[in-house]
Motif scaffolding. Structure first.
Motif, PDB file in Angstrom:
ATOM      1  N   LEU A 103       2.444 -10.574   6.103  1.00 12.83           N
ATOM      2  CA  LEU A 103       3.072 -10.479   7.547  1.00 12.83           C
ATOM      3  C   LEU A 103       1.246 -10.447   8.226  1.00 12.83           C
ATOM      4  N   TYR A 106      -3.041 -11.194  13.970  1.00 14.39           N
ATOM      5  CA  TYR A 106      -3.973 -11.760  14.658  1.00 14.39           C
ATOM      6  C   TYR A 106      -5.121 -10.696  15.365  1.00 14.39           C
ATOM      7  N   ARG A 113      -9.808  -4.493  17.795  1.00 10.13           N
ATOM      8  CA  ARG A 113      -8.286  -5.098  17.453  1.00 10.13           C
ATOM      9  C   ARG A 113      -8.079  -4.554  15.841  1.00 10.13           C
ATOM     10  N   ARG A 117      -4.317  -3.333  14.103  1.00 14.66           N
ATOM     11  CA  ARG A 117      -3.413  -4.321  13.348  1.00 14.66           C
ATOM     12  C   ARG A 117      -3.480  -3.571  12.153  1.00 14.66           C
ATOM     13  N   ASP A 119      -3.975  -0.316  11.095  1.00  8.52           N
ATOM     14  CA  ASP A 119      -3.275   0.230  11.489  1.00  8.52           C
ATOM     15  C   ASP A 119      -1.462   0.172  11.143  1.00  8.52           C
ATOM     16  N   ARG A 120      -1.086  -0.755  11.561  1.00 11.35           N
ATOM     17  CA  ARG A 120       0.450  -1.739  11.747  1.00 11.35           C
ATOM     18  C   ARG A 120       1.009  -1.398  10.446  1.00 11.35           C
ATOM     19  N   ARG A 122       0.035  -0.754   7.227  1.00 10.01           N
ATOM     20  CA  ARG A 122       0.278   0.090   6.955  1.00 10.01           C
ATOM     21  C   ARG A 122       1.664   1.118   6.884  1.00 10.01           C
ATOM     22  N   GLN A 123       1.897   1.198   8.566  1.00  9.80           N
ATOM     23  CA  GLN A 123       2.693   1.692   8.787  1.00  9.80           C
ATOM     24  C   GLN A 123       3.626   1.216   7.642  1.00  9.80           C
ATOM     25  N   ARG A 124       3.642  -0.665   7.933  1.00 10.49           N
ATOM     26  CA  ARG A 124       4.891  -1.397   7.849  1.00 10.49           C
ATOM     27  C   ARG A 124       4.473  -0.636   5.789  1.00 10.49           C
ATOM     28  N   GLY A 125       4.174  -0.745   5.502  1.00 11.35           N
ATOM     29  CA  GLY A 125       3.649  -0.865   4.017  1.00 11.35           C
ATOM     30  C   GLY A 125       3.180  -1.663   3.059  1.00 11.35           C
ATOM     31  N   VAL A 126       2.666  -2.389   3.612  1.00 13.35           N
ATOM     32  CA  VAL A 126       2.188  -3.319   2.949  1.00 13.35           C
ATOM     33  C   VAL A 126       1.219  -3.530   1.927  1.00 13.35           C
ATOM     34  N   LEU A 144     -11.229   0.676   3.366  1.00 14.40           N
ATOM     35  CA  LEU A 144     -10.277   0.363   2.839  1.00 14.40           C
ATOM     36  C   LEU A 144     -10.241   0.125   0.483  1.00 14.40           C
ATOM     37  N   VAL A 149      -7.177  -0.012  -1.535  1.00 15.67           N
ATOM     38  CA  VAL A 149      -6.499  -0.933  -1.021  1.00 15.67           C
ATOM     39  C   VAL A 149      -6.189  -2.216  -1.647  1.00 15.67           C
TER      40      VAL A 149
ATOM     41  N   GLY B   5      -1.772   1.678  -2.725  1.00 14.45           N
ATOM     42  CA  GLY B   5      -1.267   0.779  -2.545  1.00 14.45           C
ATOM     43  C   GLY B   5      -1.606   1.210  -1.458  1.00 14.45           C
ATOM     44  N   LEU B   6      -1.321   0.606  -0.157  1.00 18.78           N
ATOM     45  CA  LEU B   6      -1.566   1.080   1.415  1.00 18.78           C
ATOM     46  C   LEU B   6       0.150   2.137   1.519  1.00 18.78           C
ATOM     47  N   MET B   7       0.427   2.303   1.196  1.00 22.58           N
ATOM     48  CA  MET B   7       1.738   3.398   1.045  1.00 22.58           C
ATOM     49  C   MET B   7       1.295   4.447   1.606  1.00 22.58           C
ATOM     50  N   PRO B   8       1.320   5.034   3.784  1.00 26.75           N
ATOM     51  CA  PRO B   8       1.107   5.831   4.135  1.00 26.75           C
ATOM     52  C   PRO B   8       0.848   7.084   2.976  1.00 26.75           C
ATOM     53  N   GLN B  56       0.594   8.832   9.519  1.00 25.94           N
ATOM     54  CA  GLN B  56       1.501   7.053   9.955  1.00 25.94           C
ATOM     55  C   GLN B  56       2.721   7.358   9.760  1.00 25.94           C
ATOM     56  N   THR B  57       3.502   7.622  10.938  1.00 27.56           N
ATOM     57  CA  THR B  57       5.491   6.610  10.372  1.00 27.56           C
ATOM     58  C   THR B  57       4.833   6.059   9.529  1.00 27.56           C
ATOM     59  N   THR B  59       7.748   3.390   8.845  1.00 28.60           N
ATOM     60  CA  THR B  59       8.311   2.297   9.060  1.00 28.60           C
ATOM     61  C   THR B  59       9.801   2.318   7.790  1.00 28.60           C
ATOM     62  N   ILE B  60       9.504   2.132   7.011  1.00 27.73           N
ATOM     63  CA  ILE B  60       9.917   2.025   5.701  1.00 27.73           C
ATOM     64  C   ILE B  60      11.435   2.941   6.013  1.00 27.73           C
ATOM     65  N   SER B 102       6.400  -9.807  14.223  1.00 22.33           N
ATOM     66  CA  SER B 102       7.391 -10.623  13.423  1.00 22.33           C
ATOM     67  C   SER B 102       6.883 -10.839  11.994  1.00 22.33           C
ATOM     68  N   LEU B 103       8.483 -11.470  11.415  1.00 22.31           N
ATOM     69  CA  LEU B 103       7.854 -11.998  10.297  1.00 22.31           C
ATOM     70  C   LEU B 103       8.006 -13.486  10.539  1.00 22.31           C
TER      71      LEU B 103
END
Lengths: 346, 346
Positions: A103, A106, A113, A117, A119-120, A122-126, A144, A149, B5-8, B56-57, B59-60, B102-103
């Motif tokens: 993912l 930029y 930013r 970014r 936080d974003r 992290r929310q997506r669970g990377v 981190l 992490v 990990g980075l999971m919230p 943080q929500t 997302t998954i 975006s992916l």
DNA sequence: CTCCTTCTTGCAATCGTTCGCAGAAGTCTG
DNA sequence: CAGACTTCTGCGAACGATTGCAAGAAGGAG
């Protein structure tokens, strides 16, 4: 009513029904790890059903359950900088082989930013991060690290020795650049560097100083200057400044190809010629440097490789195979092109 | 034990407990859509708790429940082509504003990789697709359309009129290029085009033919040739071929800047000079064309804008606001630099 | 024939949200 | 003051996978 989206439609349960087994069995049959648990006959049946129904695992559901997203965040300062596509490509390719997806985010080099970014992501669970935006002193990265992490730095690195990194060997490259100029007969060599708040800026000016001393040339502080940001415009500004302070200088070594391009402009504006009057050397050897006017002599390293090894390091870390914090330095070589020539005879 | 990990870590349930309400209430309080349902007092309390716990929500989890991932897949033939970073950047920025991520997937222009990447994206549950890899006849895209997937094409497009697209106006650009050469006095103008299986290749050669006719110049088939792929190497091959077939030609119009660079090489190899002997015109006006030797005259369009409008179109589609299949053509302009000059006097 | 393995499969809980439904207050109307 | 209506919150069932646990079958040992 064409709004099904792209979510996979056939579920594990449907495959199970089709094969006449329990969903759990299908799950086991499809996962290489647990495949051995299931009877070869049932296995065949399940696999056939899965294929027939074109089953695809729902990554989202799996991630929720397993708490792993098989996703890696990549923080890039600016995709418009031609240095990064190659690095990203190296990252992408190696992650891909391990079934990870990246993912990319930029930051435009702006610190606010970065956190947004992050936080974003992290929310997506990377599951981990590859960071190309590190500041020399970078509290964000340390935070981190605190949280445990998995992070790897690429191109730039921070002062924290606890975070692995892959960078280019500044010392070797700079020394080669200076030697090259010295051999051509240059003595008044100036330096147009990158901001000191990033490691590349810091490392390269240090390398420049050491290199000058090594070949026994004078280090005049009026011939050393840094840009505020890494861009052609800033390179031009610094180039003008240097040329004004010491009109006698015959060469400019830079910390970056974009800065070098800026210096081309400055030299031209001053009514002089590169390389006849002033030689210029870049750093990074980004794509198309050989096409510039004049073709740029630059310090080269394998950018794809840089991305690839960073990704490999992160994968090892995620697999728990690596616990140290290696700091890899990639070999640099000087690629001599047409932006360097002997100094004009005085 | 640093493997979180980075999971919230903090969940909706925890926020609920902290605020003394039911998780559902927290969910409603945090979602702008449903926020109105909750009493302003409780709202304040929940918001405070959420902030305090840094919630943080996940997302998954949300995606699993809502069947929407807020994710868009982007298929790019090659990130190393300097045309694409700007486009990607435009996409990224507009998606971002709508909270989409975006992916990005690279296909290297290989059809088998397209399906593989597509499956990958589908597994990850993308809500829609932006495709820059379209072939003129593209069964893959049509299949997606069948399934009711939201797709937008960018830069290239397929023959299917049912899929929206954003492309550059080839006709206008080509005409301007040819006019420019005609005004300089060129008559024997050659064309080095891109593969005809992609729309850009097709559209640009058509535009070239029409343009030549429009200004009343001869269209000799020996002065027209296409590359097998879009690269500098292929451009050089075709350039050589053209120069050999008609050594008298005085200008080459190309379908792409990379091909134009290849033509530079071919001209040089033939012992001739650009622009003194042979003028060359590119297409796309990618970054740094102004730095090439000589600076490349090229047909320009706003690449960032191209990505941005494609993304905007997809978003509208995803929001159900758009059901047609608009085909946007971005304005092109000729940027005259130093690769074009009057033909040598015979 | 009983007991103990080994293999294979099913059961059911769980991951963290969202959302339809229902019920509890509170307000309004006639 | 009853009934209707609004406003707010809780309950619990999803979403689609994974996985610890247990149980049934089969086979071997004593």
């Amino acid at each position: 009513m064409p709004t099904s989206g792209l979510m996979p439609r056939v579920t594990l349960r449907e495959v199970a029904d089709h094969a006449g087994v329990h969903p759990a069995t299908v799950s086991r049959a499809l996962n290489p790890e647990t495949q051995a648990m299931v009877n070869s006959e049932t296995l065949a049946r399940v696999l056939a059903s899965a294929r027939e129904l074109k089953y695809q695992t729902n990554t989202i559901a799996r991630s929720l359950r397993t708490q792993r997203s098989l996703t890696v965040g990549v923080l890039i300062p600016d995709i418009m900088n031609p240095l990064f596509p190659s690095i990203v490509r190296g990252i992408e390719d190696t992650l891909d082989k391990a079934d990870y997806t990246s993912l990319i985010a930029y930051t435009d080099g702006r610190a606010d930013r970065v956190t947004a970014r992050l936080d974003r992501l992290r929310q997506r669970g990377v599951d981990g991060l590859i960071v190309a935006t590190a500041q020399l002193r970078d509290p964000t990265l340390e935070a981190l690290l605190e949280e445990g992490v998995a992070v790897v730095q690429v191109n730039r690195r921070s002062t924290s020795r606890l975070i692995p990194s892959v960078t280019a060997d500044a010392a070797g490259g700079m020394l080669a650049a200076i030697r090259h100029l010295a051999e051509l007969g240059h003595e008044r060599i100036a330096y147009a560097g990158a901001p000191l708040r990033v490691s590349t800026g810091r490392a390269r000016i240090d390398a420049f100083r050491r290199g000058m001393r090594a070949v026994g040339l004078e280090l005049a502080s009026e011939r050393i200057e840094q840009t505020e940001s890494v861009s052609v415009g800033e390179g031009a500004r610094v180039g003008r400044e240097l040329l004004e302070r010491d009109p006698q200088l015959t060469a400019i070594v830079t910390a970056n190809d974009l800065i070098a391009l800026g210096c081309y402009d400055a030299v031209r504006e001053a009514g002089r010629d590169c390389p006849a009057d002033v030689s210029v050397i870049g750093f990074n050897d980004m794509p198309f440097t050989d096409r510039f006017d004049p073709p740029l002599t630059s310090v080269h390293f394998d950018q794809y490789e840089m991305g690839a090894t960073a990704a490999a390091m992160l994968l090892r870390r995620l697999a728990g195979e690596e616990s140290g914090a290696p700091r890899v330095e990639l070999e640099t070589t000087l690629v001599v092109r047409a932006s360097t020539a002997p100094p004009p005879r005085a």
